[in-house]
Motif scaffolding. Structure first.
Motif, PDB file in Angstrom:
ATOM      1  N   MET A   1       0.791  -1.239  -0.218  1.00 59.70           N
ATOM      2  CA  MET A   1       0.173  -0.130   0.051  1.00 59.70           C
ATOM      3  C   MET A   1       0.947   1.290   0.003  1.00 59.70           C
ATOM      4  SD  MET A   1      -3.457  -0.253   0.236  1.00 59.70           S
ATOM      5  CE  MET A   1      -3.972  -1.594  -0.300  1.00 59.70           C
ATOM      6  N   GLU A  63       1.808   5.322  17.580  1.00 64.78           N
ATOM      7  CA  GLU A  63       0.783   4.228  18.184  1.00 64.78           C
ATOM      8  C   GLU A  63      -0.751   4.668  17.431  1.00 64.78           C
ATOM      9  OE1 GLU A  63       1.230   1.481  18.943  1.00 64.78           O
ATOM     10  OE2 GLU A  63       3.188   1.615  19.412  1.00 64.78           O
ATOM     11  N   TYR A 109       0.357  11.307   7.020  1.00 59.65           N
ATOM     12  CA  TYR A 109      -0.798  10.048   6.520  1.00 59.65           C
ATOM     13  C   TYR A 109      -1.748  10.637   6.147  1.00 59.65           C
ATOM     14  CZ  TYR A 109       2.715   7.729   9.348  1.00 59.65           C
ATOM     15  OH  TYR A 109       4.134   7.399   9.892  1.00 59.65           O
TER      16      TYR A 109
ATOM     17  N   GLU B  80      -7.849  -3.773  -3.114  1.00 55.72           N
ATOM     18  CA  GLU B  80      -7.730  -2.601  -2.576  1.00 55.72           C
ATOM     19  C   GLU B  80      -7.265  -2.690  -1.131  1.00 55.72           C
ATOM     20  OE1 GLU B  80     -11.177   0.915  -2.266  1.00 55.72           O
ATOM     21  OE2 GLU B  80     -12.014  -1.153  -2.270  1.00 55.72           O
ATOM     22  N   TYR B  81      -7.574  -3.671  -0.255  1.00 54.50           N
ATOM     23  CA  TYR B  81      -7.039  -3.800   1.031  1.00 54.50           C
ATOM     24  C   TYR B  81      -6.179  -5.034   0.875  1.00 54.50           C
ATOM     25  CZ  TYR B  81     -10.516  -0.390   2.822  1.00 54.50           C
ATOM     26  OH  TYR B  81     -11.061   0.901   2.880  1.00 54.50           O
ATOM     27  N   ASP B  82      -4.984  -4.923   0.936  1.00 58.60           N
ATOM     28  CA  ASP B  82      -4.192  -6.040   0.533  1.00 58.60           C
ATOM     29  C   ASP B  82      -4.277  -6.960   2.109  1.00 58.60           C
ATOM     30  OD1 ASP B  82      -2.258  -7.861   0.645  1.00 58.60           O
ATOM     31  OD2 ASP B  82      -0.536  -6.419   0.186  1.00 58.60           O
ATOM     32  N   TYR B  92      -3.584  -5.444  15.478  1.00 60.57           N
ATOM     33  CA  TYR B  92      -3.178  -4.169  16.143  1.00 60.57           C
ATOM     34  C   TYR B  92      -4.481  -3.464  16.890  1.00 60.57           C
ATOM     35  CZ  TYR B  92      -0.948   0.361  16.656  1.00 60.57           C
ATOM     36  OH  TYR B  92      -0.860   1.591  17.308  1.00 60.57           O
ATOM     37  N   LEU B  93      -5.518  -3.178  15.753  1.00 59.26           N
ATOM     38  CA  LEU B  93      -6.523  -2.375  16.245  1.00 59.26           C
ATOM     39  C   LEU B  93      -7.419  -3.338  17.222  1.00 59.26           C
ATOM     40  CD1 LEU B  93      -8.484   0.101  15.983  1.00 59.26           C
ATOM     41  CD2 LEU B  93      -9.682  -1.211  13.982  1.00 59.26           C
ATOM     42  N   ALA B 104       2.852  -1.269  17.675  1.00 59.24           N
ATOM     43  CA  ALA B 104       2.717  -1.396  16.346  1.00 59.24           C
ATOM     44  C   ALA B 104       4.165  -1.837  15.939  1.00 59.24           C
ATOM     45  CB  ALA B 104       2.537  -0.252  15.469  1.00 59.24           C
ATOM     46  N   LYS B 125       4.292   2.533   9.554  1.00 57.69           N
ATOM     47  CA  LYS B 125       3.768   3.738   8.888  1.00 57.69           C
ATOM     48  C   LYS B 125       2.641   2.752   8.075  1.00 57.69           C
ATOM     49  CE  LYS B 125       6.845   4.487   5.013  1.00 57.69           C
ATOM     50  NZ  LYS B 125       6.195   3.723   3.855  1.00 57.69           N
ATOM     51  N   LEU B 128      -0.244   1.718  10.443  1.00 56.78           N
ATOM     52  CA  LEU B 128      -1.148   2.876  10.881  1.00 56.78           C
ATOM     53  C   LEU B 128      -2.038   3.554  10.055  1.00 56.78           C
ATOM     54  CD1 LEU B 128       1.533   4.785  13.367  1.00 56.78           C
ATOM     55  CD2 LEU B 128      -0.131   2.946  13.891  1.00 56.78           C
ATOM     56  N   GLU B 129      -1.473   3.526   8.689  1.00 55.85           N
ATOM     57  CA  GLU B 129      -2.199   3.927   7.562  1.00 55.85           C
ATOM     58  C   GLU B 129      -3.438   3.268   7.475  1.00 55.85           C
ATOM     59  OE1 GLU B 129      -0.079   4.468   3.894  1.00 55.85           O
ATOM     60  OE2 GLU B 129      -1.918   4.563   3.041  1.00 55.85           O
ATOM     61  N   MET B 130      -2.862   1.999   7.375  1.00 56.15           N
ATOM     62  CA  MET B 130      -4.048   0.747   7.064  1.00 56.15           C
ATOM     63  C   MET B 130      -4.976   0.898   8.077  1.00 56.15           C
ATOM     64  SD  MET B 130      -5.715  -1.271   5.341  1.00 56.15           S
ATOM     65  CE  MET B 130      -5.195  -2.187   3.779  1.00 56.15           C
ATOM     66  N   GLU B 131      -4.797   1.185   9.601  1.00 54.25           N
ATOM     67  CA  GLU B 131      -5.557   1.224  10.520  1.00 54.25           C
ATOM     68  C   GLU B 131      -6.706   2.373  10.404  1.00 54.25           C
ATOM     69  OE1 GLU B 131      -3.976   3.120  14.069  1.00 54.25           O
ATOM     70  OE2 GLU B 131      -5.356   1.983  15.458  1.00 54.25           O
ATOM     71  N   MET B 132      -6.384   3.319   9.886  1.00 51.20           N
ATOM     72  CA  MET B 132      -7.474   4.490   9.439  1.00 51.20           C
ATOM     73  C   MET B 132      -8.519   4.054   8.556  1.00 51.20           C
ATOM     74  SD  MET B 132      -7.075   6.883  10.972  1.00 51.20           S
ATOM     75  CE  MET B 132      -6.079   8.138  11.769  1.00 51.20           C
ATOM     76  N   LYS B 133      -7.851   3.349   7.563  1.00 51.23           N
ATOM     77  CA  LYS B 133      -8.722   2.589   6.387  1.00 51.23           C
ATOM     78  C   LYS B 133      -9.638   1.626   6.919  1.00 51.23           C
ATOM     79  CE  LYS B 133      -7.081   2.048   2.246  1.00 51.23           C
ATOM     80  NZ  LYS B 133      -6.633   1.583   1.079  1.00 51.23           N
ATOM     81  N   LEU B 135     -10.656   1.462  10.133  1.00 49.75           N
ATOM     82  CA  LEU B 135     -11.571   1.917  10.967  1.00 49.75           C
ATOM     83  C   LEU B 135     -12.759   2.379  10.116  1.00 49.75           C
ATOM     84  CD1 LEU B 135      -9.388   3.782  13.411  1.00 49.75           C
ATOM     85  CD2 LEU B 135     -11.115   2.431  14.044  1.00 49.75           C
ATOM     86  N   GLU B 136     -12.400   3.126   9.039  1.00 46.71           N
ATOM     87  CA  GLU B 136     -13.568   3.441   8.218  1.00 46.71           C
ATOM     88  C   GLU B 136     -14.528   2.286   7.422  1.00 46.71           C
ATOM     89  OE1 GLU B 136     -13.367   6.810   5.829  1.00 46.71           O
ATOM     90  OE2 GLU B 136     -11.436   7.318   6.292  1.00 46.71           O
TER      91      GLU B 136
END
Lengths: 504, 252
Positions: A1, A63, A109, B80-82, B92-93, B104, B125, B128-133, B135-136
């Motif tokens: 990604m 985090e 990000y 889209e989401y590997d 992690y979440l 992480a 990183k 953390l970036e995937m965490e946002m996606k 969550l959505e």
């Protein structure tokens, strides 16, 4: 990604995402501000509806999404009640956002995340701090009943709020009171077996069991805070304004007596009981201190400010208390007066200026304690003690002041030695206690490593939608030996920002 | 989270089998079959499990992570989401949502330890970036109910505590399927108890009758679990997984 270039991220991916963009809202003004983030009043463009936007700061790059926000979202998605603030949705802002000073937002990000809440006009602290503000007894009963109803709902759903205080109780112009800021809340199992952090609840409202280091506790912690707020509403000023943990404990003991195995079975097994055991026992004097309250109020308060958490009244039982069922009855929220909402930046600034002036005046007067500006409620009916009844205007004020001249002179002398021996013990305790193995976050409450800043929790009370502090350790740091990665909630961090709240 | 399942978002998010078995159109275009789709999910569930065992987190965290993972692919595509990134991100979440946070960087460390395959390697990183996606994609609904709690209560009620080990293991295995997205957790627990009693040849008919649950549904769930055991008895060969994953990265 691969990370797309910030501008492109939005174009390419937003259609497939669940959340709407913050662009659906027009920010009207900032109503809360602090080191922790911002709260805005905003209008939804499509419907014209006024909402509150609470920004989730994403500056802890190591985090990710803050655990405090996760807790709050998780819990608010579960709770639906008229006395609990409603989380309407979560929106994102796609690009790197610029703050007011034109600097790019810290998060590289992605933009920011906002929680969208229903808009509320006031918070309880802000409302009662308005100059000349007087609550009536039916009004207090009305607020208290709503507070207890909301809290009962939380407790039934096995959620501890853990930060009940005036600035987290939002009030709208229809007189509705709603619990807000669930950033410290968490779910509990009824067996109370999990270890929880004891570093929660703003100091003035923190119950003795937490101050003594308990890590197994339950809904009773919230009820202590309710008791403090109740007394504050009736008394006209905070009743236990400690400056640090030891002093807070001392104030509690002075008011509620010292705990022992008789009035609180098991107290000696609480971790720090022996460290904080006062040299000589003190008597409980809640009834003397608040003898100007009416009988039923005093009865209820006694049961809320019970030292032993297992004997403390529950929210459910409190709602059944005589107090709420005797004249004057709690009024209908809708009948309450509407107050001009006055949380604008300007008013805040004005107040800041005013406080500054007061500070200066205070400094000039040196050690003369400032009489608190808040006033006790108007007693409409019920037993009245003429000599104690605080009437409007100056005569009763001077009377009240005449009642306490001794204290003014005794206070500095009395306090200093006691504060010192408490202080050192406390300091060592916190130092010895492993907080954050990763070394992130302040080593002990107070943040900076020195005495917690003066001014008390009230000074920086983040109002209502309060945004979780960015400095909370999120890693495996367990608070006070508890098994929970606990936020380091205490004086320092949250209170750095003097006018952090959404005050009116 | 305790409290009531029926008022929860989880109960409202339950899906039908066909909704779960829909290969996202973007993946379908790339030639991903339903079988591939299922295999990847099984493989990644195992991956989450292995990582979690290395990190040593609670069972609940694993179960929640797998649920998040499977829920995402009812709405989003694998292209889209590997999955190789989403799997550790779910772990992690889930660790945060279940109040036992894992850092992480620790997850990244164990990813590297576990696998030498470049395609599995990600940095903090990325997570953390995937965490946002993530969550959505989950629409911020983070509370998940699991069969474990009801399992313990039901076994106690039935006086069959000796079946705990066996039925617990069966519950663990159900996370290799999508049952948690389809059925209420207590029904899954009952199905696992039912299988356990049959395997141990215990007579539980009267106890099940007293429960007043739809026994047909419980039996159907049990059949699904047994079928699953039957189909995936043998270890899935790695090259099938690799072939399936490669299809995702190829240009359609």
């Amino acid at each position: 990604m691969a990370i797309a270039v910030p501008g492109q991220l939005n174009l390419d991916e937003s259609p497939s995402w669940g959340s709407r963009s913050v662009d659906c809202f027009e920010k009207l003004e900032q109503i809360g501000e602090g080191t922790y983030g911002q709260v805005y009043m905003a209008r939804e463009i499509r419907t014209g509806e006024i909402v509150a936007l609470k920004k989730i700061r994403m500056d802890n790059e190591r985090e990710g999404f803050p655990i405090t926000a996760i807790r709050e979202i998780k819990i608010l998605k579960k709770l639906h009640h008229e006395n609990i603030i409603r989380l309407k949705e979560i929106v994102t802002s796609p690009g790197p956002e610029k703050d007011e000073h034109g600097k790019p937002d810290g998060n590289k990000y992605k933009g920011s995340i906002y929680m969208v809440f229903e808009y509320m006009d006031h918070d309880l602290t802000g409302l009662s701090d308005r100059p000349g503000m007087r609550f009536t007894v039916p009004q207090i009963k009305c607020y208290m009943r709503q507070l207890l109803t909301g809290l009962h709902y939380c407790h039934v759903n096995q959620v501890l709020h853990r930060d009940i205080k005036g600035s987290n109780l939002l009030i709208d112009n229809d007189g509705n009171l709603k619990l807000a800021d669930f950033g410290l809340a968490r779910s509990f199992s009824s067996d109370q077996n999990a270890n929880l952090t004891n570093r929660v609840i703003t100091l003035w409202y923190r119950p003795p069991e937490l101050l003594l280091g308990a890590t197994k506790y339950g809904p009773a912690v919230d009820m202590w805070s309710v008791g403090c707020i109740f007394a504050e509403l009736l008394h006209g000023k905070p009743i236990l304004p400690g400056k640090n943990e030891p002093e807070q404990l001392t104030k509690i003991f002075e008011l509620c007596g010292t705990p022992d195995e008789v009035n609180w079975p098991g107290v000696s097994k609480i971790p720090w009981y022996n460290n904080f055991k006062p040299p000589k026992p003190m008597k409980r004097r809640v009834r003397e201190a608040f003898k100007h309250f009416d009988r039923h109020a005093l009865e209820l308060l006694e049961r809320m400010l019970t030292l032993d958490p297992s004997q403390r009244i529950s929210a459910k039982d409190a709602l059944d208390a005589e107090y709420f069922w005797t004249d004057p009855l709690p009024c209908d929220p809708k009948s309450l007066p509407k107050y001009e909402s006055s949380h604008e930046f300007q008013t805040k600034k004005k107040r800041q200026q005013q406080r500054q002036n007061e500070e200066n005046a205070k400094r000039q007067k040196m050690q003369h304690p400032q009489p608190h500006s808040r006033l006790p409620p108007i007693q409409q009916t019920g037993p009245v003690h003429p000599q104690l009844r605080p009437g409007p205007g100056s005569p009763s004020r001077s009377m009240a002041r005449r009642g306490q001249p001794k204290r003014r002179w005794l206070q500095p002398k009395q306090r200093r030695p006691r504060q010192q021996w408490w202080w050192y013990r406390w300091w060592w305790l916190w130092r010895l206690c492993p907080v954050s193995p990763q070394g992130r976050g302040p080593p002990y409450p107070g943040g900076g490593g020195s005495m917690p800043a003066a001014g008390g929790p009230r000074g920086g009370a983040p109002a209502g939608y309060g945004v979780g502090g960015p400095n909370y350790p999120q890693g495996g740091g367990s608070g006070g030996g508890g098994g929970e990665p606990g936020p380091n909630m205490m004086g320092g961090n949250r209170n750095q920002q003097q006018y952090g709240g959404w005050h009116s | 989270m305790a409290a009531n399942f029926w008022t929860s978002s989880h109960s409202k998010l339950l899906l039908d089998q066909d909704e779960v078995d829909m290969v996202p159109s973007m993946d379908k275009e790339k030639g991903l079959t339903l079988e591939d789709f299922k295999l990847i999910k099984i493989h990644m569930t195992n991956y989450i499990w292995k990582l979690a065992q290395l990190i040593k987190v609670r069972q609940r965290v694993i179960a929640t992570a797998v649920t998040y993972f499977r829920r995402v692919y009812t709405r989003k595509s694998m292209s889209e989401y590997d999955p190789r990134l989403l799997a550790p991100t779910c772990l992690y979440l889930a660790s945060k949502a279940e109040e036992s946070t894992v850092q992480a960087r620790l997850i990244v460390f164990y990813i590297k330890k576990h696998s030498t395959d470049e395609k599995y390697r990600f940095e903090v990183k990325d997570i953390l970036e995937m965490e946002m996606k993530l969550l959505e994609a989950l629409d911020y609904y983070l509370i998940v109910y699991h069969p474990y709690r009801s399992l313990a209560q039901l076994l106690q009620d039935a006086g069959m505590a000796d079946l705990t080990h066996l039925s617990w293991g069966i519950v663990n295995d159900t996370y290799r399927m999508d049952l948690i997205l389809i059925y209420a957790p207590f029904k899954i627990a009952l199905a696992c108890i039912y299988i356990a009693t049959v395997l141990k040849e215990k007579d539980s008919t009267s106890w099940f009758e007293e429960l007043r649950v739809d026994m047909n549904e419980i039996k159907n769930i049990s059949m699904e679990i047994l079928e699953f055991y039957d189909v995936y008895k043998q270890v899935i060969p790695d090259d099938r997984i690799i072939a399936a994953l490669n299809r995702l990265t190829s240009k359609a």
